[in-house]
Design a protein around this motif. Structure first.
Motif, PDB file in Angstrom:
ATOM      1  N   PHE A  85       0.824  -1.203   0.000  1.00 30.32           N
ATOM      2  CA  PHE A  85       0.000   0.000   0.000  1.00 30.32           C
ATOM      3  C   PHE A  85       0.866   1.265   0.000  1.00 30.32           C
ATOM      4  CE2 PHE A  85      -2.354   3.252   2.438  1.00 30.32           C
ATOM      5  CZ  PHE A  85      -3.428   3.433   1.581  1.00 30.32           C
ATOM      6  N   LEU A  86       2.011   1.204   0.695  1.00 33.88           N
ATOM      7  CA  LEU A  86       2.927   2.351   0.756  1.00 33.88           C
ATOM      8  C   LEU A  86       3.907   2.384  -0.420  1.00 33.88           C
ATOM      9  CD1 LEU A  86       3.888   2.399   4.555  1.00 33.88           C
ATOM     10  CD2 LEU A  86       2.205   3.837   3.378  1.00 33.88           C
ATOM     11  N   HIS A  87       3.751   1.450  -1.352  1.00 31.81           N
ATOM     12  CA  HIS A  87       4.623   1.334  -2.534  1.00 31.81           C
ATOM     13  C   HIS A  87       6.069   1.023  -2.151  1.00 31.81           C
ATOM     14  CE1 HIS A  87       1.316   2.619  -5.045  1.00 31.81           C
ATOM     15  NE2 HIS A  87       1.139   3.664  -4.246  1.00 31.81           N
ATOM     16  N   GLN A  88       6.247   0.303  -1.075  1.00 31.75           N
ATOM     17  CA  GLN A  88       7.563  -0.169  -0.632  1.00 31.75           C
ATOM     18  C   GLN A  88       7.690  -1.645  -1.037  1.00 31.75           C
ATOM     19  OE1 GLN A  88       9.920   1.790   0.877  1.00 31.75           O
ATOM     20  NE2 GLN A  88       8.498   3.475   0.487  1.00 31.75           N
ATOM     21  N   THR A  89       7.860  -1.882  -2.328  1.00 28.91           N
ATOM     22  CA  THR A  89       7.795  -3.230  -2.888  1.00 28.91           C
ATOM     23  C   THR A  89       8.836  -4.176  -2.303  1.00 28.91           C
ATOM     24  OG1 THR A  89       7.002  -2.223  -4.927  1.00 28.91           O
ATOM     25  CG2 THR A  89       7.687  -4.505  -5.046  1.00 28.91           C
ATOM     26  N   PHE A  90      10.074  -3.729  -2.185  1.00 31.76           N
ATOM     27  CA  PHE A  90      11.126  -4.620  -1.681  1.00 31.76           C
ATOM     28  C   PHE A  90      10.820  -5.096  -0.261  1.00 31.76           C
ATOM     29  CE2 PHE A  90      15.162  -5.402   0.501  1.00 31.76           C
ATOM     30  CZ  PHE A  90      15.640  -6.447  -0.284  1.00 31.76           C
ATOM     31  N   ILE A  91      10.443  -4.158   0.604  1.00 30.27           N
ATOM     32  CA  ILE A  91      10.114  -4.516   1.992  1.00 30.27           C
ATOM     33  C   ILE A  91       8.890  -5.428   2.011  1.00 30.27           C
ATOM     34  CG2 ILE A  91       9.444  -3.625   4.259  1.00 30.27           C
ATOM     35  CD1 ILE A  91      10.974  -1.062   3.552  1.00 30.27           C
ATOM     36  N   ALA A  92       7.922  -5.147   1.159  1.00 36.39           N
ATOM     37  CA  ALA A  92       6.726  -5.988   1.078  1.00 36.39           C
ATOM     38  C   ALA A  92       7.092  -7.405   0.662  1.00 36.39           C
ATOM     39  CB  ALA A  92       5.731  -5.388   0.085  1.00 36.39           C
ATOM     40  N   GLN A  93       7.977  -7.533  -0.314  1.00 37.96           N
ATOM     41  CA  GLN A  93       8.402  -8.861  -0.760  1.00 37.96           C
ATOM     42  C   GLN A  93       9.132  -9.611   0.349  1.00 37.96           C
ATOM     43  OE1 GLN A  93      10.629  -7.750  -4.241  1.00 37.96           O
ATOM     44  NE2 GLN A  93       8.938  -8.278  -5.619  1.00 37.96           N
ATOM     45  N   MET A  94       9.965  -8.904   1.092  1.00 39.47           N
ATOM     46  CA  MET A  94      10.685  -9.535   2.205  1.00 39.47           C
ATOM     47  C   MET A  94       9.707 -10.006   3.287  1.00 39.47           C
ATOM     48  SD  MET A  94      13.864  -9.676   1.487  1.00 39.47           S
ATOM     49  CE  MET A  94      13.427  -9.898  -0.224  1.00 39.47           C
ATOM     50  N   CYS A  95       8.743  -9.161   3.614  1.00 42.32           N
ATOM     51  CA  CYS A  95       7.742  -9.535   4.617  1.00 42.32           C
ATOM     52  C   CYS A  95       6.928 -10.737   4.151  1.00 42.32           C
ATOM     53  CB  CYS A  95       6.804  -8.360   4.925  1.00 42.32           C
ATOM     54  SG  CYS A  95       7.531  -7.092   5.952  1.00 42.32           S
ATOM     55  N   PHE A  96       6.538 -10.720   2.884  1.00 44.53           N
ATOM     56  CA  PHE A  96       5.742 -11.823   2.355  1.00 44.53           C
ATOM     57  C   PHE A  96       6.563 -13.117   2.330  1.00 44.53           C
ATOM     58  CE2 PHE A  96       3.882 -14.241  -1.257  1.00 44.53           C
ATOM     59  CZ  PHE A  96       2.682 -14.539  -0.642  1.00 44.53           C
ATOM     60  N   GLY A  97       7.810 -13.032   1.896  1.00 43.10           N
ATOM     61  CA  GLY A  97       8.668 -14.213   1.882  1.00 43.10           C
ATOM     62  C   GLY A  97       8.886 -14.768   3.278  1.00 43.10           C
ATOM     63  N   LEU A  98       9.117 -13.873   4.235  1.00 38.32           N
ATOM     64  CA  LEU A  98       9.287 -14.291   5.624  1.00 38.32           C
ATOM     65  C   LEU A  98       7.987 -14.889   6.169  1.00 38.32           C
ATOM     66  CD1 LEU A  98      11.388 -14.415   7.842  1.00 38.32           C
ATOM     67  CD2 LEU A  98      10.712 -12.116   8.532  1.00 38.32           C
ATOM     68  N   SER A  99       6.874 -14.325   5.765  1.00 43.70           N
ATOM     69  CA  SER A  99       5.573 -14.853   6.159  1.00 43.70           C
ATOM     70  C   SER A  99       5.407 -16.299   5.685  1.00 43.70           C
ATOM     71  CB  SER A  99       4.455 -13.980   5.588  1.00 43.70           C
ATOM     72  OG  SER A  99       3.205 -14.577   5.783  1.00 43.70           O
ATOM     73  N   LEU A 100       5.793 -16.552   4.446  1.00 42.93           N
ATOM     74  CA  LEU A 100       5.713 -17.921   3.916  1.00 42.93           C
ATOM     75  C   LEU A 100       6.631 -18.863   4.685  1.00 42.93           C
ATOM     76  CD1 LEU A 100       5.635 -17.238   0.074  1.00 42.93           C
ATOM     77  CD2 LEU A 100       3.745 -18.027   1.516  1.00 42.93           C
ATOM     78  N   PHE A 101       7.848 -18.402   4.971  1.00 41.40           N
ATOM     79  CA  PHE A 101       8.799 -19.235   5.706  1.00 41.40           C
ATOM     80  C   PHE A 101       8.274 -19.563   7.105  1.00 41.40           C
ATOM     81  CE2 PHE A 101      12.347 -19.594   8.692  1.00 41.40           C
ATOM     82  CZ  PHE A 101      12.973 -20.720   8.172  1.00 41.40           C
ATOM     83  N   VAL A 102       7.763 -18.553   7.796  1.00 41.13           N
ATOM     84  CA  VAL A 102       7.242 -18.759   9.151  1.00 41.13           C
ATOM     85  C   VAL A 102       6.028 -19.685   9.118  1.00 41.13           C
ATOM     86  CG1 VAL A 102       6.197 -17.555  11.115  1.00 41.13           C
ATOM     87  CG2 VAL A 102       8.200 -16.603  10.017  1.00 41.13           C
ATOM     88  N   LEU A 103       5.226 -19.577   8.077  1.00 40.21           N
ATOM     89  CA  LEU A 103       4.079 -20.478   7.926  1.00 40.21           C
ATOM     90  C   LEU A 103       4.554 -21.920   7.764  1.00 40.21           C
ATOM     91  CD1 LEU A 103       1.015 -20.775   7.661  1.00 40.21           C
ATOM     92  CD2 LEU A 103       1.268 -20.336   5.214  1.00 40.21           C
ATOM     93  N   VAL A 104       5.596 -22.139   7.004  1.00 39.26           N
ATOM     94  CA  VAL A 104       6.148 -23.486   6.831  1.00 39.26           C
ATOM     95  C   VAL A 104       6.692 -24.017   8.166  1.00 39.26           C
ATOM     96  CG1 VAL A 104       8.005 -24.797   5.715  1.00 39.26           C
ATOM     97  CG2 VAL A 104       6.594 -23.245   4.363  1.00 39.26           C
ATOM     98  N   VAL A 105       7.328 -23.153   8.952  1.00 38.15           N
ATOM     99  CA  VAL A 105       7.809 -23.560  10.278  1.00 38.15           C
ATOM    100  C   VAL A 105       6.627 -23.991  11.143  1.00 38.15           C
ATOM    101  CG1 VAL A 105       8.912 -22.743  12.414  1.00 38.15           C
ATOM    102  CG2 VAL A 105       9.895 -22.155  10.193  1.00 38.15           C
ATOM    103  N   SER A 106       5.557 -23.226  11.117  1.00 37.52           N
ATOM    104  CA  SER A 106       4.354 -23.566  11.866  1.00 37.52           C
ATOM    105  C   SER A 106       3.804 -24.922  11.441  1.00 37.52           C
ATOM    106  CB  SER A 106       3.291 -22.475  11.666  1.00 37.52           C
ATOM    107  OG  SER A 106       2.086 -22.827  12.289  1.00 37.52           O
ATOM    108  N   LEU A 107       3.780 -25.160  10.149  1.00 33.65           N
ATOM    109  CA  LEU A 107       3.298 -26.447   9.645  1.00 33.65           C
ATOM    110  C   LEU A 107       4.229 -27.589  10.052  1.00 33.65           C
ATOM    111  CD1 LEU A 107       2.133 -25.319   6.105  1.00 33.65           C
ATOM    112  CD2 LEU A 107       0.671 -26.050   8.005  1.00 33.65           C
TER     113      LEU A 107
END
Length: 135
Positions: A85-107
């Motif tokens: 939303f803030l047009h901070q694409t790189f940070i958004a991609q890092m957050c999303f990638g980390l979100s996926l990784f943390v989700l895999v850890v949870s699983l």
């Protein structure tokens, strides 16, 4: 470089929400089982009960970790949407990638907890077989 839009992290919201609901249900069932065990075995602790208590204690810890990582994934996914939303694409991609990784850890924790819960059933079956042999 891959770009993501607002809908990409939003796709994870229903999945993460359902996972957290499943984790909560596992916790509630476990809590109910512990309360029943407490009522049934206030005075006399058999060997099978002691083994079950150790199993239940480990499972409670795993469910706590599953929930913590699941919630962290949800937060990171939300942050990814915020940074998009803030047009901070790189940070958004890092957050999303980390979100996926943390989700895999949870699983992963979830998979381990399932394996331990099947061990609990094996303990009960061993006790039933022992009782049958003793009769």
């Amino acid at each position: 470089m891959t770009t993501i839009d607002l809908t990409t992290p939003a796709l994870l919201f229903p999945a993460i929400s359902l996972l957290l609901l499943a984790y909560t249900n596992r916790f509630l069932v476990l809590a109910q089982l512990i309360r029943q065990l407490h009522e049934r075995c206030r005075d006399d602790l058999e060997d099978v009960t002691v083994r079950q208590i150790a199993n239940l204690r480990k499972r409670i810890g795993l469910i706590k970790a599953m929930q913590a990582y699941g919630v962290s994934s949800f937060i990171l996914c939300s942050l990814a949407m915020f940074f998009i939303f803030l047009h901070q694409t790189f940070i958004a991609q890092m957050c999303f990638g980390l979100s996926l990784f943390v989700l895999v850890v949870s699983l992963g924790y979830s998979l381990y907890e399932i394996a331990i819960s099947t061990d609990a059933i094996k303990i009960e079956l061993e006790d039933l077989e022992k009782q049958r042999r003793d009769v």
